[in-house]
Design a protein around this motif. Structure first.
Motif: not given
Length: 300
Positions: A2-12, A14-30
């Motif tokens: 999905t397009l959303q999954q692609l955006k998730y990959v890009i954000e991770v 960019n941030r080099g961290s799933i935790n930081e990306a999750a904060k930016r995306l306003f979703i939980s890390q799991p």
């Protein structure tokens, strides 16, 4: 996929961290981790390498990310054309050693291409991190130097990361010193004359090898030596302590004022400053414009 999954990959990435990306995306890390693992299972590659040191793009992930960025950018263009009727935010990142001309070129880029919305990044950082940023597509362009001493090590890293070096200019070494420094009136300075002055250099952190030093002649011993992390601090110490650093001789009075001057250093070394990028990834519109801005700055 999905397009959303692609955006998730890009954000991770960019941030080099799933935790930081999750904060930016306003979703939980799991939730973010599960979405990326679902995508990896679907396309049957590992986009990210995971270790106790964190997360980084795999070799296949680098290629996947370049395609993902293109898809998301095209989707944003469609949305802006037919849904929002406004330009989509522009994205561009550059990682660089501490060069004033790189900052000036970035200012020119924003002045010419900046819209109401953009997300840009200028990272003045350590040499090894510049290579890692471009390797993992956190930055499209990196700026660093090569010379006879560090070239073998740096080129080996660039080759293994599938990066290419593009020369901007070759300079003879200069020292940067305060206009009040006793050496400021000389037309050229020898290495012996520097022995009693504090030597200032940029700290390279975990990768504090001589080959990653931002200053040439990094293997020389110094009676007085200070390492710093940012350009403003280094320049303040040049003035306050009558210190010196070794660089290209290219300064900007707009950024650095008129209290710091370059003086030629009497040695046979040379400094080849250039930009690095992925061999298999074409420059974006902003990337090409930034390179043009660099060349314009250096021609002035």
């Amino acid at each position: 996929m999905t397009l959303q999954q692609l955006k998730y990959v890009i954000e991770v990435a960019n941030r080099g961290s799933i935790n930081e990306a999750a904060k930016r995306l306003f979703i939980s890390q799991p939730s973010l981790s599960n979405a990326i693992r679902d995508l990896e299972e679907e396309i049957q590659i590992s986009i990210f390498d995971r270790s106790n040191k964190g997360i980084s793009l795999s070799k296949e992930g680098v290629e996947f990310l370049s395609y993902a960025r293109q898809v998301v950018e095209q989707a944003e263009l469609l949305e802006s054309r037919y849904l929002n009727a406004k330009p989509s935010p522009q994205h561009f990142s550059v990682s660089t050693q501490h060069y004033a001309f790189a900052v000036n070129a970035f200012v020119s880029l924003v002045s010419e291409y900046g819209q109401d919305e953009y997300e840009l990044a200028l990272r003045e950082t350590k040499t090894y991190e510049i290579i890692e940023d471009v390797k993992n597509l956190r930055s499209e362009i990196g700026i660093l130097y090569l010379n006879e001493f560090n070239g073998k090590v740096i080129n080996k890293l660039l080759k293994s990361a599938n990066l290419q070096f593009n020369s901007l200019f070759v300079a003879k070494p200069h020292i940067f010193i305060s206009i009040k420094n006793p050496l400021a009136k000389q037309s050229v300075v020898t290495i012996d004359q520097l022995q009693n002055y504090p030597y200032l250099s940029f700290d390279q952190g975990e990768y504090n090898s001589f080959h990653f030093a931002e200053e040439i002649l990094s293997t020389m011993s110094h009676k007085k030596s200070i390492r710093v992390n940012d350009r403003a601090t280094l320049f303040n110490l040049l003035i306050g302590l009558n210190g010196y650093t070794i660089s290209t001789g290219v300064l900007s009075s707009d950024l650095n004022g008129n209290e710091i001057i370059p003086v030629p250093l009497d040695c046979e070394e040379s400094i080849n400053v250039g930009w690095i990028s992925h061999r298999n990834v074409s420059l974006s519109k902003l990337g090409a414009a930034y390179v043009a801005a660099l060349e314009q700055q250096l021609s002035q």
